[in-house]
Every structure is written in C-alpha cells, then in structure tokens.
Design a protein around this motif. Sequence first.
Motif, PDB file in Angstrom:
ATOM      1  N   PRO A   1       0.766  -1.311  -0.172  1.00 28.49           N
ATOM      2  CA  PRO A   1      -0.166   0.051  -0.061  1.00 28.49           C
ATOM      3  C   PRO A   1       0.879   1.297   0.104  1.00 28.49           C
ATOM      4  O   PRO A   1       0.479   2.724  -0.242  1.00 28.49           O
ATOM      5  CB  PRO A   1      -0.956  -0.108   1.400  1.00 28.49           C
ATOM      6  N   HIS A   2       1.955   1.253   0.156  1.00 24.94           N
ATOM      7  CA  HIS A   2       2.738   2.383   0.156  1.00 24.94           C
ATOM      8  C   HIS A   2       4.140   2.404  -0.438  1.00 24.94           C
ATOM      9  O   HIS A   2       4.667   1.463  -0.902  1.00 24.94           O
ATOM     10  CB  HIS A   2       3.488   2.866   1.820  1.00 24.94           C
ATOM     11  N   VAL A   3       4.421   3.717  -0.850  1.00 24.61           N
ATOM     12  CA  VAL A   3       5.936   3.798  -1.470  1.00 24.61           C
ATOM     13  C   VAL A   3       6.563   4.785  -0.713  1.00 24.61           C
ATOM     14  O   VAL A   3       6.307   5.839  -0.277  1.00 24.61           O
ATOM     15  CB  VAL A   3       5.729   4.330  -2.932  1.00 24.61           C
ATOM     16  N   CYS A   4       7.932   4.367  -0.379  1.00 22.00           N
ATOM     17  CA  CYS A   4       8.839   5.333   0.421  1.00 22.00           C
ATOM     18  C   CYS A   4       9.962   5.659  -0.328  1.00 22.00           C
ATOM     19  O   CYS A   4      10.502   4.837  -0.944  1.00 22.00           O
ATOM     20  CB  CYS A   4       9.298   4.654   1.788  1.00 22.00           C
ATOM     21  N   VAL A   5      10.474   6.784  -0.397  1.00 28.28           N
ATOM     22  CA  VAL A   5      11.811   7.215  -1.223  1.00 28.28           C
ATOM     23  C   VAL A   5      12.608   8.102  -0.356  1.00 28.28           C
ATOM     24  O   VAL A   5      12.084   8.856   0.490  1.00 28.28           O
ATOM     25  CB  VAL A   5      11.612   7.793  -2.515  1.00 28.28           C
ATOM     26  N   GLY A   6      13.937   7.846  -0.273  1.00 27.83           N
ATOM     27  CA  GLY A   6      14.765   8.849   0.329  1.00 27.83           C
ATOM     28  C   GLY A   6      15.392   9.606  -0.872  1.00 27.83           C
ATOM     29  O   GLY A   6      15.834   9.191  -1.691  1.00 27.83           O
ATOM     30  N   VAL A   7      15.373  11.093  -0.342  1.00 28.08           N
ATOM     31  CA  VAL A   7      15.999  12.126  -1.396  1.00 28.08           C
ATOM     32  C   VAL A   7      16.990  12.829  -0.541  1.00 28.08           C
ATOM     33  O   VAL A   7      16.772  13.277   0.618  1.00 28.08           O
ATOM     34  CB  VAL A   7      14.805  13.033  -1.840  1.00 28.08           C
ATOM     35  N   ALA A   8      18.176  13.337  -1.228  1.00 32.08           N
ATOM     36  CA  ALA A   8      19.249  14.151  -0.525  1.00 32.08           C
ATOM     37  C   ALA A   8      18.372  15.368   0.021  1.00 32.08           C
ATOM     38  O   ALA A   8      17.712  15.996  -0.959  1.00 32.08           O
ATOM     39  CB  ALA A   8      20.184  14.438  -1.440  1.00 32.08           C
ATOM     40  N   SER A   9      18.724  15.912   1.170  1.00 26.70           N
ATOM     41  CA  SER A   9      17.915  16.938   1.897  1.00 26.70           C
ATOM     42  C   SER A   9      18.389  18.517   0.891  1.00 26.70           C
ATOM     43  O   SER A   9      17.630  19.551   0.746  1.00 26.70           O
ATOM     44  CB  SER A   9      18.356  17.163   3.195  1.00 26.70           C
ATOM     45  N   GLY A  10      19.697  18.395   0.250  1.00 27.90           N
ATOM     46  CA  GLY A  10      20.003  19.430  -0.338  1.00 27.90           C
ATOM     47  C   GLY A  10      19.904  19.512  -1.569  1.00 27.90           C
ATOM     48  O   GLY A  10      20.094  20.477  -2.496  1.00 27.90           O
ATOM     49  N   SER A  11      19.072  18.433  -2.270  1.00 26.86           N
ATOM     50  CA  SER A  11      18.603  18.543  -3.738  1.00 26.86           C
ATOM     51  C   SER A  11      17.284  19.012  -3.935  1.00 26.86           C
ATOM     52  O   SER A  11      16.259  18.412  -3.549  1.00 26.86           O
ATOM     53  CB  SER A  11      18.754  16.979  -4.285  1.00 26.86           C
ATOM     54  N   ARG A  12      17.191  20.371  -4.166  1.00 28.09           N
ATOM     55  CA  ARG A  12      15.624  21.110  -4.366  1.00 28.09           C
ATOM     56  C   ARG A  12      14.998  20.276  -5.538  1.00 28.09           C
ATOM     57  O   ARG A  12      13.919  20.130  -5.498  1.00 28.09           O
ATOM     58  CB  ARG A  12      16.086  22.523  -4.640  1.00 28.09           C
ATOM     59  N   ASP A  13      15.776  20.258  -6.563  1.00 28.47           N
ATOM     60  CA  ASP A  13      14.993  19.435  -7.743  1.00 28.47           C
ATOM     61  C   ASP A  13      14.312  18.212  -7.471  1.00 28.47           C
ATOM     62  O   ASP A  13      13.234  17.952  -7.939  1.00 28.47           O
ATOM     63  CB  ASP A  13      15.967  19.630  -8.726  1.00 28.47           C
ATOM     64  N   ALA A  14      15.045  17.411  -6.859  1.00 30.79           N
ATOM     65  CA  ALA A  14      14.703  16.134  -6.487  1.00 30.79           C
ATOM     66  C   ALA A  14      13.540  16.096  -5.520  1.00 30.79           C
ATOM     67  O   ALA A  14      12.539  15.497  -5.763  1.00 30.79           O
ATOM     68  CB  ALA A  14      16.078  15.211  -5.957  1.00 30.79           C
ATOM     69  N   ASN A  15      13.756  17.075  -4.601  1.00 31.73           N
ATOM     70  CA  ASN A  15      12.346  17.048  -3.523  1.00 31.73           C
ATOM     71  C   ASN A  15      11.411  17.478  -4.139  1.00 31.73           C
ATOM     72  O   ASN A  15      10.179  17.155  -3.983  1.00 31.73           O
ATOM     73  CB  ASN A  15      12.966  17.854  -2.376  1.00 31.73           C
ATOM     74  N   ARG A  16      11.480  18.706  -5.239  1.00 36.09           N
ATOM     75  CA  ARG A  16      10.180  18.975  -5.763  1.00 36.09           C
ATOM     76  C   ARG A  16       9.773  17.853  -6.565  1.00 36.09           C
ATOM     77  O   ARG A  16       8.386  18.034  -7.015  1.00 36.09           O
ATOM     78  CB  ARG A  16      10.606  20.328  -6.674  1.00 36.09           C
ATOM     79  N   PHE A  17      10.637  17.270  -7.221  1.00 31.82           N
ATOM     80  CA  PHE A  17       9.996  16.276  -8.275  1.00 31.82           C
ATOM     81  C   PHE A  17       9.403  15.229  -7.391  1.00 31.82           C
ATOM     82  O   PHE A  17       8.295  14.878  -8.020  1.00 31.82           O
ATOM     83  CB  PHE A  17      11.345  15.691  -8.872  1.00 31.82           C
ATOM     84  N   MET A  18       9.903  14.794  -6.306  1.00 30.10           N
ATOM     85  CA  MET A  18       9.047  13.818  -5.587  1.00 30.10           C
ATOM     86  C   MET A  18       7.727  14.399  -5.114  1.00 30.10           C
ATOM     87  O   MET A  18       6.703  13.750  -4.874  1.00 30.10           O
ATOM     88  CB  MET A  18       9.790  13.329  -4.499  1.00 30.10           C
ATOM     89  N   ALA A  19       7.672  15.642  -4.668  1.00 26.17           N
ATOM     90  CA  ALA A  19       6.617  16.383  -4.127  1.00 26.17           C
ATOM     91  C   ALA A  19       5.498  16.354  -5.176  1.00 26.17           C
ATOM     92  O   ALA A  19       4.159  16.176  -4.941  1.00 26.17           O
ATOM     93  CB  ALA A  19       6.936  17.628  -3.518  1.00 26.17           C
ATOM     94  N   ARG A  20       5.843  16.531  -6.429  1.00 22.84           N
ATOM     95  CA  ARG A  20       4.910  16.614  -7.519  1.00 22.84           C
ATOM     96  C   ARG A  20       4.393  15.190  -7.605  1.00 22.84           C
ATOM     97  O   ARG A  20       3.111  14.868  -8.197  1.00 22.84           O
ATOM     98  CB  ARG A  20       5.667  17.032  -8.958  1.00 22.84           C
ATOM     99  N   LEU A  21       5.000  14.026  -7.435  1.00 25.40           N
ATOM    100  CA  LEU A  21       4.304  12.560  -7.493  1.00 25.40           C
ATOM    101  C   LEU A  21       3.682  12.332  -6.167  1.00 25.40           C
ATOM    102  O   LEU A  21       3.597  11.233  -5.966  1.00 25.40           O
ATOM    103  CB  LEU A  21       5.517  11.656  -7.590  1.00 25.40           C
ATOM    104  N   ALA A  22       3.339  13.352  -5.245  1.00 23.73           N
ATOM    105  CA  ALA A  22       2.350  13.110  -3.978  1.00 23.73           C
ATOM    106  C   ALA A  22       3.251  12.563  -2.797  1.00 23.73           C
ATOM    107  O   ALA A  22       2.599  11.848  -1.982  1.00 23.73           O
ATOM    108  CB  ALA A  22       1.295  12.117  -4.339  1.00 23.73           C
ATOM    109  N   LEU A  23       4.778  12.358  -2.909  1.00 23.18           N
ATOM    110  CA  LEU A  23       5.567  11.842  -1.758  1.00 23.18           C
ATOM    111  C   LEU A  23       5.976  13.023  -1.028  1.00 23.18           C
ATOM    112  O   LEU A  23       6.524  13.996  -1.468  1.00 23.18           O
ATOM    113  CB  LEU A  23       6.740  11.414  -2.438  1.00 23.18           C
ATOM    114  N   GLY A  24       5.311  13.086   0.421  1.00 20.92           N
ATOM    115  CA  GLY A  24       5.532  13.983   0.977  1.00 20.92           C
ATOM    116  C   GLY A  24       6.771  13.691   2.041  1.00 20.92           C
ATOM    117  O   GLY A  24       6.989  12.663   2.226  1.00 20.92           O
ATOM    118  N   GLN A  25       7.160  14.622   2.608  1.00 24.14           N
ATOM    119  CA  GLN A  25       8.337  14.731   3.773  1.00 24.14           C
ATOM    120  C   GLN A  25       7.917  14.322   5.055  1.00 24.14           C
ATOM    121  O   GLN A  25       7.023  15.094   5.727  1.00 24.14           O
ATOM    122  CB  GLN A  25       9.052  15.796   3.651  1.00 24.14           C
ATOM    123  N   VAL A  26       8.289  13.139   5.747  1.00 22.50           N
ATOM    124  CA  VAL A  26       7.842  12.839   7.015  1.00 22.50           C
ATOM    125  C   VAL A  26       8.933  12.733   8.010  1.00 22.50           C
ATOM    126  O   VAL A  26       8.736  12.623   9.300  1.00 22.50           O
ATOM    127  CB  VAL A  26       7.079  11.262   6.981  1.00 22.50           C
TER     128      VAL A  26
END
Length: 203
Positions: A117-142
């Motif tokens: 039921p879930h998808v988890c992904v780790g993204v480098a905190s300093g990568s703004r592009d990667a974090n924005r990309f994941m946010a657009r795919l509904a992946l929120g920061q927890v």
Amino acid sequence: MSRSLITVRPATQTDAGFLTDLWCDALRRAEHHERVADLEQVVKSAEASPEQRLLVAEYDGEPAGAVLLRIGTVTALNLELAVHVVSPTVAPAFRRHGVGRTLMECAAAFAEEAGVPHVCVGVASGSRDANRFMARLALGQVGTFRVAPTAAVRARITAQRPTRSSSGAGGRQLTRVLAARRSARRADVPGPAEVPSEPPPTA
C-alpha cells in the motif's frame, strides 16, 4: 516522443561498473574495485529475491539511470508494508528526458503487483530539484534521516556530559549558600522573653 526511447530492464553483473559511477555519492568510501564488488553483491541479492528489483533504465540503448526497489515495512515501528525506492538516479546527460518518471512508475507498478500500500523514497535534503520532483508525485516529507560515524557521535556525547568535578563543585556551592541562609534566619529570630524576677519582700 522521447518517452518511447526509454526502456527498463533488470540489472546484471555487467552493470556493476555503471552503477558504481551512477551511485558514487551513495556508496561507502573505498577503492573503486571494492565499490564495484559491493554493487555486484547488490545485483546478486536482487536477482535472488522476489522482494527486490534492481532496474536499469536505458535511453536509446544507453544506460541512463537506475533504481533499487525493496519491499519492507514503512519503519521498524510502523509494520505496514512499503516499497522502498532506493537511490532513483538519472545520469546527468539524460536528465529531463522522462527517465526519472519512468523509474518511479516502475516503483508504483512493483508496489501494485505485490499488493503493497505504500511507496517510500529517500531524497538528498540538499537537492531542491529532486525534492520538488518527488513532491509533485505526491510523496510528502515525514522526517530527516541523519548519519554520522559512531566515533563522532560518541565524542559529542562525551563532550556534552557534565563532569563529576564540575557537578561536585556546584553541589558544594549550593550547600554553602543554603547554610548561610539558614544561619541568617536563625540570627533574625528573637530569643525567648526573659521572665522578670519577683521583687524582694518589703519589711
């Protein structure tokens, strides 16, 4: 149009060199051949496990990106199942061609196939592009995942711990202050009233 140029396949042992260069920032500090050996082991483990997939994306026949997918629990305490998307990475020459989206689509498909039921992904905190990309795919920061050498953590803990000598000196200082206050209070309390003696009898 560019999307049709992208294909995804399981990684093989011959991909270890490409994966070592692609994931150089995520691997342990070691000699190059040791890193390659690490990736060969990761490929081997993924090939042998139905709960893992190590995928390589190709763009027009050239290796362009990769991702490791693993089924596990959301966390050690949250026992719901999740597909952990480990290091979805696109080589610099192939970015903005839909490769990253294709890798994440594979992650979602893997989760759906396994009924996870879930998808988890780790993204480098300093990568703004990667974090924005994941946010657009509904992946929120927890949360934030932090790492440090054990020796460094121990050194900081030791440095911040109060020493016995300083705590003992502080305790003696407090004792002296309280004793002085008690002495001052005793000095301010009047003593018992004197009872006047009876006058001598008169003749």
